[in-house]
Enzyme design. Sequence first.
Site: not given
Ligand code: RRO
Length: 324
Positions: A75, A138, A200, A226
């Site tokens: 993502n 993030c 994590v 996942g």
């Molecule tokens: O919003 C994101 O793209 C996001 C966040 Br804040 C995060 O802490 N971890 C992630 O995989 N996506």
Amino acid sequence: MRPIDTNMRLSQTLFGATFHNPVLLAAGTCGFGEELEDALDLEALGGIVTKSVTLEPRAGNPPPRVVEAGNAMLNSVGLANPGLERVCSEKLPWMREHLSSIQVFVSVAGHVPDEYWRIIEGLESVGGFLGYELNLSCPNDTRLGGLPFALDPDALRVVVEGARKLTDRPLLVKLAPNVPDIGPVAEAAEDAGADGVTLVNTMPGLLIDIASRRAALGAGSGGLSGPALRAVGVHAVHRARACTSITLLGVGGITAAEDAIQYLLAGASLVQVGTATFADPRAAQRVVMGIARYTEKMGIENVQDLIGVVQGTDRPVPVSGGPR
Ligand code: RRO
């Protein structure tokens, strides 16, 4: 308000609060609760962690924001959220009214330490939740002038020490998996005043569409989550348990009770279900029921008796299981 069917085997007191069971929804996978209200019984859970809140509203990254990655998901949502002001005026009042019987942590994110502190000050003035989860990890947002805070223990300390001065609420710190050894990072969070660490966040990753020869995600790279992340998360919890005595929250690849129990055995007091909710909004409820069945079948009086008691691992963990 509907009465809770409390299963005493699953109930714990942590941070001075009662968690009816050890299962929370992970940040970024349940909005602010309201978004999932019709899809599952939120009050059947131990709690939720909200989407990360930033000072200003964020629209998020260009699509696609999510792609499948084998036994995982990649993502780059880009921190899409309504921003501090609307969270205070709309989201917190809703959560106060509808989620009063479960525990709510508000996730907080920013580019610089001062942003984290200003968000905490704003949220403190409203209240209506248990504590904070500082998102220092993030993979899709850059810290001004460097790597995510969780990849730099000195930078992490600055944020956490400052936050600690602003609140008496429980303060969790969410760590990143892509460090050489997560033990010292968890230790830095503890030294700086954190009450717990969440292990994590997603693992940085890149998928390429070979037809267009472009990144599969609109933003380029992203964070992997996942089932593929589960062993990484369980290992991180085990390592943090050996290095710290604060409460641990395990997250990464939990789709069933068996996965959550691994995290408990490794040393986590609470677990968070994330990506699994996208495929099955009731996944977290299934995990709660599965843990209840397991404790009954094994004759375990309270879930705390499972915490940190793993054996046969390469590094010693406290047999007492850490904090109660
Ligand atoms: O919003 C994101 O793209 C996001 C966040 Br804040 C995060 O802490 N971890 C992630 O995989 N996506």
